[in-house]
Design an enzyme around this catalytic site. Structure first.
Site, mmCIF file in Angstrom:
data_model
loop_
_atom_site.group_PDB
_atom_site.id
_atom_site.type_symbol
_atom_site.label_atom_id
_atom_site.label_comp_id
_atom_site.label_asym_id
_atom_site.label_seq_id
_atom_site.Cartn_x
_atom_site.Cartn_y
_atom_site.Cartn_z
ATOM 1 C CG HIS A 16 2.993 3.230 3.724
ATOM 2 N ND1 HIS A 16 1.994 2.543 3.082
ATOM 3 C CD2 HIS A 16 4.077 2.414 3.640
ATOM 4 C CE1 HIS A 16 2.449 1.388 2.636
ATOM 5 N NE2 HIS A 16 3.710 1.287 2.957
ATOM 6 C CB CYS A 25 3.239 -3.251 6.079
ATOM 7 S SG CYS A 25 4.266 -3.831 4.716
ATOM 8 C CG HIS A 29 7.376 0.238 5.654
ATOM 9 N ND1 HIS A 29 6.180 0.191 6.361
ATOM 10 C CD2 HIS A 29 7.091 -0.163 4.400
ATOM 11 C CE1 HIS A 29 5.220 -0.230 5.559
ATOM 12 N NE2 HIS A 29 5.744 -0.450 4.355
ATOM 13 C CG HIS A 31 7.181 1.063 -0.221
ATOM 14 N ND1 HIS A 31 7.655 -0.225 -0.207
ATOM 15 C CD2 HIS A 31 6.179 1.109 0.689
ATOM 16 C CE1 HIS A 31 6.965 -0.932 0.664
ATOM 17 N NE2 HIS A 31 6.065 -0.139 1.234
ATOM 18 C CG HIS A 75 11.944 12.605 0.114
ATOM 19 N ND1 HIS A 75 12.056 12.482 -1.253
ATOM 20 C CD2 HIS A 75 13.016 11.988 0.649
ATOM 21 C CE1 HIS A 75 13.175 11.835 -1.534
ATOM 22 N NE2 HIS A 75 13.770 11.510 -0.400
ATOM 23 C CD GLU A 136 3.880 -1.274 -1.125
ATOM 24 O OE1 GLU A 136 2.867 -0.571 -0.950
ATOM 25 O OE2 GLU A 136 4.035 -2.382 -0.591
#
Length: 150
Positions: A16, A25, A29, A31, A75, A136
């Site tokens: 996201h 952020c 990137h 998680h 994914h 996260e």
């Protein structure tokens, strides 16, 4: 009969970016999310029922969460559709990437609200969603509790 809470945990990978954010952020990137889903209800007391003694069969809960959350978000890259990220999303989609456009900033807090609604809508009438925990990172998570959202 006692009221019991049961929890099932799930893992999925999602990317996201936070449009307009003033830190790292803002960049795309990903998680390794851990989602804990806790439901509440009473165990089935009918001894002729194949689910006798269960609040809900873990496999039934797994089916709901996989269909609504894991299989959708795993994914994938999530963007707020109300930002210029839609241009990046289109480019990624044109290249065959799995992109999800949502109407919220894709923070853990907002994702857990979205997930709660999706899961609640699929649970049997006698089972209630008690809480969600969306982790996260190893040290950061958001939680949703039904009691906070009456």
């Amino acid at each position: 009969m006692s009221t019991i809470r049961i929890t099932k945990q799930f893992n999925f990978e999602t990317g996201h970016a936070l449009y307009g954010y003033d830190g790292k952020c803002k960049n795309v990137h990903g998680h390794s999310y851990k989602l804990s889903v806790t439901v509440i209800g009473q165990p089935i007391t009918d001894s002729s029922n194949v689910k006798f003694g269960m609040v809900i069969d873990f496999s039934d809960l797994k089916k709901v969460v996989k269909e609504e959350i894991v299989d959708v978000f795993d994914h994938a890259t999530v963007f707020n559709k109300n930002t210029p990220h839609v241009e990046l999303a289109k480019e990624l989609q044109d290249r065959g990437h799995h992109v999800i456009l949502v109407d919220y900033q894709p923070t853990s807090e907002m994702m857990v609200i979205d997930f709660a609604e999706k899961i609640k809508n699929r649970l049997p009438e006698n089972i209630n969603l008690h809480s969600l925990r969306l982790q996260e990172t190893e040290t950061s998570f958001a939680e949703w509790f039904a009691s906070d959202n009456l």
